[in-house]
Structures are given as C-alpha cells and as structure tokens.
Design a protein around this motif. Structure first.
Motif, mmCIF file in Angstrom:
data_model
loop_
_atom_site.group_PDB
_atom_site.id
_atom_site.type_symbol
_atom_site.label_atom_id
_atom_site.label_comp_id
_atom_site.label_asym_id
_atom_site.label_seq_id
_atom_site.Cartn_x
_atom_site.Cartn_y
_atom_site.Cartn_z
ATOM 1 N N ASN A 255 0.794 -1.227 0.000
ATOM 2 C CA ASN A 255 0.000 0.000 0.000
ATOM 3 C C ASN A 255 0.828 1.279 0.000
ATOM 4 O OD1 ASN A 255 -3.084 -0.355 0.197
ATOM 5 N ND2 ASN A 255 -2.262 -2.010 1.444
ATOM 6 N N CYS A 256 2.139 1.143 -0.011
ATOM 7 C CA CYS A 256 2.990 2.333 0.031
ATOM 8 C C CYS A 256 2.742 3.202 -1.204
ATOM 9 C CB CYS A 256 4.468 1.930 0.111
ATOM 10 S SG CYS A 256 5.566 3.351 0.079
ATOM 11 N N GLU A 257 2.645 4.504 -0.982
ATOM 12 C CA GLU A 257 2.344 5.418 -2.080
ATOM 13 C C GLU A 257 3.591 5.788 -2.877
ATOM 14 O OE1 GLU A 257 0.666 8.613 0.143
ATOM 15 O OE2 GLU A 257 -1.118 7.468 0.674
ATOM 16 N N LYS A 258 4.745 5.575 -2.272
ATOM 17 C CA LYS A 258 5.955 6.102 -2.901
ATOM 18 C C LYS A 258 6.763 5.102 -3.707
ATOM 19 C CE LYS A 258 7.310 10.124 -0.207
ATOM 20 N NZ LYS A 258 8.253 10.568 0.813
ATOM 21 N N GLN A 259 6.931 3.893 -3.186
ATOM 22 C CA GLN A 259 7.852 2.986 -3.865
ATOM 23 C C GLN A 259 7.379 1.547 -3.873
ATOM 24 O OE1 GLN A 259 11.057 4.359 -1.375
ATOM 25 N NE2 GLN A 259 11.055 2.434 -0.240
ATOM 26 N N ALA B 263 8.398 -0.749 1.802
ATOM 27 C CA ALA B 263 7.632 0.429 2.205
ATOM 28 C C ALA B 263 8.574 1.583 2.529
ATOM 29 C CB ALA B 263 6.773 0.093 3.416
ATOM 30 N N CYS B 264 8.113 2.822 2.267
ATOM 31 C CA CYS B 264 8.996 3.976 2.481
ATOM 32 C C CYS B 264 9.004 4.409 3.942
ATOM 33 C CB CYS B 264 8.570 5.141 1.597
ATOM 34 S SG CYS B 264 7.048 5.960 2.145
ATOM 35 N N ASN B 265 7.966 4.046 4.686
ATOM 36 C CA ASN B 265 7.840 4.431 6.101
ATOM 37 C C ASN B 265 7.511 5.888 6.325
ATOM 38 O OD1 ASN B 265 8.225 2.003 7.266
ATOM 39 N ND2 ASN B 265 10.422 2.269 7.603
ATOM 40 N N GLU B 266 7.344 6.634 5.237
ATOM 41 C CA GLU B 266 7.143 8.073 5.406
ATOM 42 C C GLU B 266 5.809 8.567 4.877
ATOM 43 O OE1 GLU B 266 10.629 9.510 3.514
ATOM 44 O OE2 GLU B 266 11.869 8.853 5.209
ATOM 45 N N CYS B 267 5.274 7.900 3.863
ATOM 46 C CA CYS B 267 4.036 8.396 3.267
ATOM 47 C C CYS B 267 2.858 8.194 4.242
ATOM 48 C CB CYS B 267 3.761 7.693 1.935
ATOM 49 S SG CYS B 267 3.322 5.968 2.121
ATOM 50 N N VAL B 268 1.758 8.841 3.945
ATOM 51 C CA VAL B 268 0.590 8.764 4.822
ATOM 52 C C VAL B 268 0.139 7.311 4.993
ATOM 53 C CG1 VAL B 268 -1.804 9.537 5.108
ATOM 54 C CG2 VAL B 268 -0.137 11.055 4.057
ATOM 55 N N SER B 269 0.157 6.571 3.894
ATOM 56 C CA SER B 269 -0.285 5.179 3.941
ATOM 57 C C SER B 269 0.584 4.367 4.901
ATOM 58 C CB SER B 269 -0.238 4.584 2.528
ATOM 59 O OG SER B 269 -0.467 3.204 2.592
ATOM 60 N N CYS B 270 1.900 4.479 4.766
ATOM 61 C CA CYS B 270 2.817 3.729 5.634
ATOM 62 C C CYS B 270 2.578 4.066 7.106
ATOM 63 C CB CYS B 270 4.272 4.013 5.261
ATOM 64 S SG CYS B 270 4.805 3.119 3.795
ATOM 65 N N LYS B 271 2.337 5.337 7.372
ATOM 66 C CA LYS B 271 2.109 5.774 8.756
ATOM 67 C C LYS B 271 0.831 5.159 9.338
ATOM 68 C CE LYS B 271 5.312 9.164 9.357
ATOM 69 N NZ LYS B 271 6.553 8.522 9.747
HETATM 70 ZN ZN LIG Z 1 5.154 4.580 2.004
#
Ligand SMILES: [Zn+2]
Length: 374
Positions: free
Chosen positions: A51-55, A59-67
C-alpha cells in the motif's frame, strides 16, 4: 528500509520483495512456521509495502499510507483473529459490534500492542476461535469500493483457529478471488488447515530465526548485554516469543544451577545430589524444569564442541565445560544428550520430577565415565 523491522528471515524477505518489484502478487498466501518466528510481523510489513504510495518492493515508512499501517489503522488492512462470541450472535452479524464494551476495549488494546510491536501475541479473554462472521466480513468488505489507492489486505492470524464454518466460508472466498484483494493466512499448525485451503494459497515457509540475528536484535532493541543475549539466542530455538520469555528469567543463574547439578551427579555425595534435585525440581511449574534441562543440553553441546575443536568462542562461561572435558576426556556426550532428551519427554508425561532428575543424574555419571571414541 522497512523490512529491517523483521528479525532475520532473509530468504522470505527476498522472496516477497521480488514479488513486489515484479508485480507478481498471489491473491492468497499462507505464511507457516514455528511460533514467534515473525509471520504476522512479516504479513503486516508486506501489507504496508503493498500500500505504500511512494515505492515498490519495500515500504517507504514516510508516506501517509505507511504511517497508517504503523498504527494498524489503515482502511485497506484488516487484521483478523479469534474473538469471543457475542450474546445471541447470528450469522451475518458484525463480528465486533456484537461484543460487550469490555471485550471491544480488550480487542482494541491488543491491536494497539500489535501495532506497537508486530511480534506481540494477541490474547483476548474467551476468544477461542475465528468466527465465521469475521470471515464473511472479508467478502463484504472486498466488494466495497476502495477508499484509498493500493490493495485490500486481510491478515488472518493463527488461521488454524478458524472453526469448521469459518474454514468453509474462507474456502468460498478463495475460490472467487476479487481483484485488488489479498489474503494472508498465518499459522504455526499448517496441518490443521483444510487441504483445499492450502492448495489455493501460495505457501511461504518461515524458518526459526537465525541465532545471530536474534542475538543482535536483543542487544540492539531490547538493551540486553552481549553475553546474556548470546545465551538467550541459543536457548530460544529461533523464536522471538521464547527469547522474550527467557529475558524475564535469570538465565545466567540458571546455567550455574545446571552446572551444579552436573557436578553433584558426577560426585560421590548423595546428599549433595539430593539438594540439587530439590533446587531444580522446586515449584509446581514443570516448564521450569524443562528449561533447566534444555540449558543442560546446551552445556553438554558446548562441551562437545570444545572437545572437538578446542574452543567454542571467547568468554569465561566455558571454563566449567573445559574442566569437565579435562576430567572426563572420553565421556560419551551423545549418550548424555540422549538421556537429557529422554528426561524432557518424561516431564511432558507427568512423571514425578525428583525421580526423573535422580535417574538422569545416574545416567549422566554413567555416560561420563564410560569410554567413548569420537
Ligand atoms: Zn510509504
């Protein structure tokens, strides 16, 4: 790199990362392996990456989804586990809405702990099986339109806890997969699942956590000192749960205790042996005795490595094993290990503990003085 949250399991992580990068995602997975090896934790991480929006791939751990996944509050990700049965609960009821306020609170607290530490084992009073209504929710929710980009992921934790009705309902869901929905079942008892469920999932086997990975995790994240972390990692048999249990035990003191038992077994003073038997066998918890005997096995294995290679590593702790080898250079250590294993089996069969330990002491003496050529 969010995969770093998972202790060890390098092969599994690589497999999932490649699937993510290549976009080759199965619609259902079964993560199976021992207790406490990180199956749920990996499922959550996989859902996060999906579900990560960035990569892609991790997971990027930074995007809203990851959070949102961090707090297990992502609308695309559902965590399914055993729940209590509600009063007058009927087929089709919302599995959570039927619970009492107290039970809902217990569930929320457990999910909060799981979000904080994905290795946390969920435990809710009176929750003994996964309800059919929880499984029906999967079908209902996957038919709803998506609130957010990404994939809907349903994690069915300890899937062996599904009752027969729930299993059959899941089977139907697996037979008609809906696009954008991914199921991840986790289990430590694969054989308890229907073969028809197994055949519809991509099977991913988890190995016990590598000893060095576990040791490094304990020192880096639990603040355990090097020596103790190494000892716990050896005893934990690749399980995070067991390692955490061992943290609450004075492992070093326990090791000293089994060394004393060994000394008494090899000595000639019955009174000394009796008092050591009493010490180890004290208390009503038979699992403590088992742990002590596992510790003894570890000690015997150290002695074996020491005799074969001349060294085990560094550290004072091997001094006692070294002295033993000097005194009994031809001890039959494989036979001694077998005796300990047989004693552990007897603990499980409710045999009187002092009897098990006294017999073991005689066997240990016999194997120590007997001739054994490597
Ligand atoms: Zn992410």
């Amino acid at each position: 790199m969010s995969w770093n949250r998972i202790i060890g399991q390098h092969r599994v992580k690589e497999l999932l990362r490649r699937a993510l990068e290549g976009g080759q995602i199965a619609h259902a997975y079964l993560f199976y392996g021992g207790l406490g090896v990180g199956k749920d934790a990996t499922a959550i991480e996989f859902a996060r990456a999906l579900n990560c929006e960035k990569q892609r791939g991790t997971a990027c751990n930074e995007c809203v989804s990851c959070k949102k996944v961090d707090a297990l509050r992502h609308p695309n990700i559902q965590f399914i586990c055993s729940l209590p049965v509600g009063k007058n609960e009927k087929k089709g009821d919302d599995p959570v809405a039927v619970l009492t306020e107290e039970q809902v609170e217990a569930l929320q607290e457990q999910l909060r702990l799981k979000a904080e530490n994905p290795y946390h084992r969920i435990s809710i009073p009176k929750a003994t099986f996964i309800k059919i209504n929880s499984i029906r929710e999967i079908k209902r929710q996957s038919s709803l339109s998506m609130f957010e980009e990404g994939k809907k992921v349903f994690i069915i934790s300890d899937a062996e806890d599904m009752n027969a009705e729930a299993s059959n309902s899941l089977l139907k869901t697996l037979e008609e997969p809906s696009a954008n929905t991914i199921l991840i079942l986790t289990t430590s008892q694969r054989d308890k699942l229907l073969p028809t469920i197994l055949s519809r999932c991509q099977l991913v086997q988890f190995d016990p956590i590598d000893e060095t990975d576990l040791r490094d995790y304990l020192t880096a994240h639990e603040g355990v000192e090097q020596d103790q972390a190494a000892l716990i990692a050896k005893l934990a048999e690749g399980s995070y749960d067991r390692a955490i249990d061992l943290l609450s035990v004075e492992v070093k003191a326990e090791r000293e205790e089994v060394v004393q038992f060994m000394r008494a077994a090899l000595g000639t003073k019955p009174s000394l042996l009796l008092s050591e038997v009493e010490k180890i066998g004290a208390g009503v918890d038979r699992s403590n005795v088992e742990r002590a005997l596992r510790m003894l096995q570890l000690w015997l294995r150290e002695a074996m490595v020491l005799r074969e290679r001349g060294s085990v590593g560094v550290g004072q702790e091997y001094e006692d094993a070294r002295r033993f080898i000097e005194r009994f250079p031809n001890a039959n250590l494989p036979a001694a290990l077998e005796s300990v294993e047989a004693s552990i089996a007897l603990i499980g069969k409710n045999v009187y503990i002092p009897l098990i330990l006294t017999n073991l002491a005689f066997d240990l003496k016999k194997s120590s003085i007997s001739e054994y050529s490597v």
